[in-house]
Design an enzyme around this catalytic site. Sequence first.
Site, short mmCIF file in Angstrom:
data_model
loop_
_atom_site.label_atom_id
_atom_site.label_comp_id
_atom_site.label_asym_id
_atom_site.label_seq_id
_atom_site.Cartn_x
_atom_site.Cartn_y
_atom_site.Cartn_z
N HIS A 153 -16.21 62.11 50.97
CA HIS A 153 -15.68 62.49 52.25
C HIS A 153 -14.50 61.21 52.59
O HIS A 153 -14.26 60.95 53.80
CB HIS A 153 -16.78 62.41 53.40
N SER A 274 12.76 51.60 49.37
CA SER A 274 13.55 52.43 50.60
C SER A 274 14.73 51.83 50.91
O SER A 274 14.74 50.65 50.72
CB SER A 274 12.24 52.09 51.89
N LYS A 280 9.35 47.85 51.23
CA LYS A 280 8.38 49.17 50.67
C LYS A 280 8.58 49.23 48.94
O LYS A 280 9.28 48.87 48.45
CB LYS A 280 9.13 50.37 51.24
N GLU A 287 3.34 61.01 44.19
CA GLU A 287 3.54 61.95 45.13
C GLU A 287 4.19 63.19 44.68
O GLU A 287 4.19 64.38 45.20
CB GLU A 287 4.42 61.22 46.45
#
Length: 455
Positions: A153, A274, A280, A287
Amino acid sequence: MWKGRFQQEPSELLKSYTQSVTVDGRLYRQDIRGSIAHARALKTAGILTPGEFDEIESGLKTIGEEIAAGTFPFREELEDVHMNIEAELTRRIGAAGAKLHTARSRNDQVAVDVRLYLLEACGEIIGRVRGLQRSLVGLGTRHSGAVIPGYTHLQRAQPVLFAHHLLAYVEMLDRDAGRVRDCAKRMDVMPLGSGAIAGSTLVLDRNAIAAELGFSVASPNSMDAVADRDFACELLSGLAILGMHISRMSEDIILWASAEFGFLELSDRHTTGSSLMPQKKNPDIAELARGKTGRLFGNLIALLTTMKGLPLTYNRDMQEDKEGVFDSVDTVLATLAIFAEMLDAASLREEKARSAASDPLLLATDLADRLVEGGVPFRQAHEIVGKLVARAQEVGVALDKLAPEEFLAASPLLTPEVVRRTFDLESALKARRAPGAPSPDNVTRELARWTAQLV
Ligand code: ARG
C-alpha cells in the site's frame, strides 16, 4: 496490377488512403527472402527455368541492397512493399519478374513476411530482456548487503534486501521472455502456398519453402493461414504485460529517486534537467517508459478490435495490423536497452535506505512471531503488538524504546532480551530464511543462480 478489369484510373485519394508502404516498407528483407524461396519452388515445379530463377534471385538481391542503402524509390501508388519490389523487379528483368507472383497472393505473402519479421523480433526482445535482467542482477550484486524498506500500500511494511526487490523484477522479466518464446513457437508456421484463400492448382513444394525460410512446418489450412493474426495479438499481449512490469519498475525508480525516499542515485547521463528550475534532476526515462505503456496496451486492444468482426478469410482491415505491432516491438526494444544502461549506471544510497529500513515498526510482525513461539495464537499476538504500537505512538517513542515494564505487562514473553533481539535488523533479516524469503544467504544464492543463468 489489377488493371485488366478496370476502365477508370483509381482516385488519388484512394491511392494515399489504401497505401501501406510507408508502414510495411520495413518488411523488405523478409519479402525478398520469401520471394526467393517461392521462386525456387516455382523452378522445382518447372514453372520457372533455372535462368529465370537466377534473374529473379539476383534482381531481388540488388533491390534489397538498394533499399538497405536508402536509394530505392518506394512509390505510394504501388500500395505496399510487396508490389513495390515486384513491380521494380519486373521493370528491370521483364518476363521472368512477371512470373514471380504465380501461385501466390499478397494474402499469403504478407502473412509470411510478418511472421518472419516478428520471429526475428521475438529473438531480439528475448535477448534484450536478458540484458535488463543482467543489469538488475548487477545492481543487486553491487549492493548485495543493502537493506531497504519493502512496501505494501506504499506504506513501509517489512525490511528486505535491495537485491531481493530487484530480483522480483528479474522473475517477472523471465516470465515475459517465456511468453515471447511461447508466442514465437506458434508463430513458426509457414503460410506461403495458401494463395489468396484456397491454395493453387499449381502445386508447389511447401515443405521446401518452409525449410528454406527456417520455419518448422507449413500451415495445414489455407484459410486459417491467410486469416490468422493470432500471432500478432499474442505478441502484443506479451509485450503489454512486459510493459506493465517495466511501468511498475519505473514507478519504483521514480519514487526511490525522489528526495522523499532518496534511495536511488541515477547518473547524470540518464536524467534530465529543467529549463526553469536549476536544481532539478528528473527521472524522465522511467517516466517515459511508464507513459509508453499506454500505447503498448492500446496496440493490443486496437488489433483485437480490428480482428473481432472479420469474416473469414482476408479482409483489408487486416492491413492495419502492422503499425501497432511494429510500434510495440520498437517501443519495447528501445525501453529494454535504455533501462539496462540506466541501471548499470545507477547506485543505491545504502545509508539512506538502511536508515529508512531501520524503523522498528517494520519489525512489529517479528515481535508477534516471538509471542507465537511462546504459544500465543497469532490473532492474539497481533492484537498485543498492535496495542504496544499504539502505546508507543501515544508516548511518542519508537516501538523498541518503550519501557521494559510496558513490554512485560503486555506479555511475560517479551523480556528485554527478546525485545532487543527482535529489533536487531541483521538478525531479523537472517531469520527470514524460508525458501523465497530475503535472508542474506537466500539472496546471495539467488544472485548467484541468476548470474549463472544469464551468461
Ligand atoms: N498490404 C496488404 C496488407 O498488409 C497486403 C495484402 C493485400 N491483399 C489484398 N487482397 N489487397 O494486408
